[in-house]
Design a protein around this motif. Structure first.
Motif: not given
Ligand code: AMP
Length: 490
Positions: A8, A11, A29-30, A33, A36, A127
């Motif tokens: 977390t 992110f 990572y964006t 995220l 996900t 997101s």
């Protein structure tokens, strides 16, 4: 901070950095995220009450985002290999009680399980991922299925506590890893070394490079290592055997950590490899799926100081939170120097197989501790290093894949209706191990038998060679003498 808190925080901190490079495409990572979060929303709306969720694994970002969505929801993932025999997949689905499978495409159908398409969901509002609150000790993070000697795959559940303990013990190894690192991920997601290969980088904001499905696997691995200047690579020793003819030309100065796991590592080849990775820390690491990824490590400094036995590099000492002992047949601890079965205890140990009967056979209590019998023969030397000597049973490793030869024999016997067939692992002329089926009696056409076998076991368990022997040699107890048979076909 547990591993989910770490991800977390990654992110937030490393939003613009790359998380994955898959088929030469980068995902930040964006991106990870957002996908996900979207899959988590889908899970919440389609199967909120389900604990065990299958993932039809592919080399794509949706597969990794599905794993993370499952983790953040406190659920359990079970990787389903799309090309393994449907009968085997059905056994896995049944054993794990899977009702829903996440899949990017819906081109496959599985026993009673509903496919849920992954990808960006239109009802996704933001997101944000919601980190569920759940007991780490009791909740399974994943269940992997390994070869089972009785013909049915064996389910190994690994809890969040087990996995978090691995991440903590890994940190205690004090490797210097940061967001600039580039990790190789060469493993199928049905194999637990894959978990280290994606999870550790994601905990550090580093980037994971996967291996393309198409083409020669070993060539692909080398291409990714060199093109992307990989800095951390966990590989199986068979990669070295395949790359060895090219060692003279291989130079990987960016590699900082080169780890080997999954099967015996031979001194002669790894010593030559040291020259290919001049700036790397090279380690032999060891562990069964039941003890979460790996739990013993040994640092290889140079040819002169390597500890080896019969040419095999030692597996070293236990990681933080794990203990290892050597026992005799009566489960009594043996003194240093005496050979016996390696048994493991500690935070990374699975609570037990899905099948409780199997658990009874493989675990025992000693001095109030619950130990897992690895089936590996070792002894501890005077420095506390565990020296690997081989197996007590018929389990073998072929290119890192764990195979019970008895499982192959079980199916071959069922198919042929004859008990006079043996599966052996033998050294092929190219120096690699391969599975050979040996039939007793007159030579005959084995093609239909092997075709039938393909519907029962994954491709890596299909014998690469077949032999016929008029009469199987017997040992003093009247059983087939496997060693003598091995010599007869050599
Ligand atoms: P798996 O459950 O697929 O990880 O397989 C575990 C088995 O692989 C162990 O019980 C060992 O037999 C073998 N293994 C794993 N790592 C090593 C190693 N570094 N050296 C020798 N054998 C290993």
């Amino acid at each position: 901070m547990n591993f989910l808190n770490k991800i977390t925080s990654v992110f937030n901190t490393y939003a613009e950095r790359n998380a994955f490079c898959i088929q030469n495409k980068f995902y930040s990572y964006t991106d990870l995220l957002a996908l996900t979060a979207s899959i988590q929303t889908t899970i919440n709306s389609r199967c909120p009450g389900e604990q065990n969720i299958g993932i039809v694994i592919k080399d794509d970002i949706e597969t990794y985002a599905s794993i993370l969505a499952i983790f953040f929801s406190g659920k359990t993932y079970i990787p389903i290999h799309p090309t393994y025999p449907p009968e085997r997949t059905d056994q896995i689905i049944e054993q794990a009680g899977i009702k829903f499978l996440l899949s990017k495409t819906d081109d496959t159908s599985y026993l009673g399980a509903t496919l849920i398409a992954t990808g960006y969901s239109s009802d996704q509002k933001n997101s944000d991922i919601a980190l569920a609150s759940f007991p780490f000790e009791k909740t399974n993070a994943y269940i992997l299925f390994t070869s089972g000697s009785t013909g049915v795959p064996k389910g190994v559940p690994i809890t969040y506590h087990n996995l978090d303990s691995f991440v903590t013990a890994f940190s205690a190894l004090a490797y210097e890893i940061d967001c600039n690192d580039r990790f190789l991920q060469m493993f199928e997601l049905t194999f637990d070394l894959s978990v280290m290969s994606y999870l550790i980088p994601l905990c550090h904001g580093a980037c994971v490079y996967t291996i393309p499905d198409s083409g020669m696997k070993f060539t692909n691995i080398y291409n990714v290592l060199s093109t992307h200047k990989i800095t951390f690579a966990l590989m199986v020793p068979s990669v070295l055997a395949n790359l060895r003819p090219y060692f003279e030309e291989i130079d990987l100065p960016d590699m900082r950590y080169s780890l080997f796991c999954g099967e015996a590592l031979y001194k002669d080849v790894v010593v030559e490899w040291l020259r290919c990775v001049p700036n790397a820390v090279v380690e032999n690491v060891y562990g069964p799926t039941e003890a979460t990824i790996f739990c013993l490590t040994y640092k290889i400094e140079d040819a002169a100081t390597i500890i080896e036995y019969n040419g095999i590099v030692t597996i070293g000492t236990p990681m933080q939170g794990m203990e290892a002992i050597v026992v005799d047949d009566a489960h009594q601890e043996l003194p240093d120097g005496e050979k016996g079965e390696l048994c493991l205890y500690g935070n990374q140990l699975t609570p037990g197989y899905l099948n409780a009967e199997k658990t009874k056979d493989a675990f025992f209590e000693l001095n109030g501790k619950r130990y897992y019998r690895t089936g590996d023969i070792t002894f501890r030397n005077e420095d506390g290093n565990f020296i690997y000597c081989g197996r007590v049973d018929h389990q073998v490793k072929i290119q890192g894949f764990r195979i019970e030869l008895s499982e192959i024999e079980f199916h071959l016997r069922a198919i042929t209706g004859s008990s006079n067939v043996v599966a052996l692992a033998v050294n092929a002329p190219n120096g690699m191990m391969q599975i050979t089926a040996v039939f007793e009696g007159e030579e005959s056409d084995t093609e239909p038998t092997l075709e039938a076998l393909k519907t029962k076991v994954p491709p890596y368990m299909i014998p690469a060679a077949v032999h016929f022997v008029a009469t199987f040699p017997l040992n003093t107890s009247g059983k087939t003498d496997r060693k003598a048979l091995q010599k007869m076909i050599a």
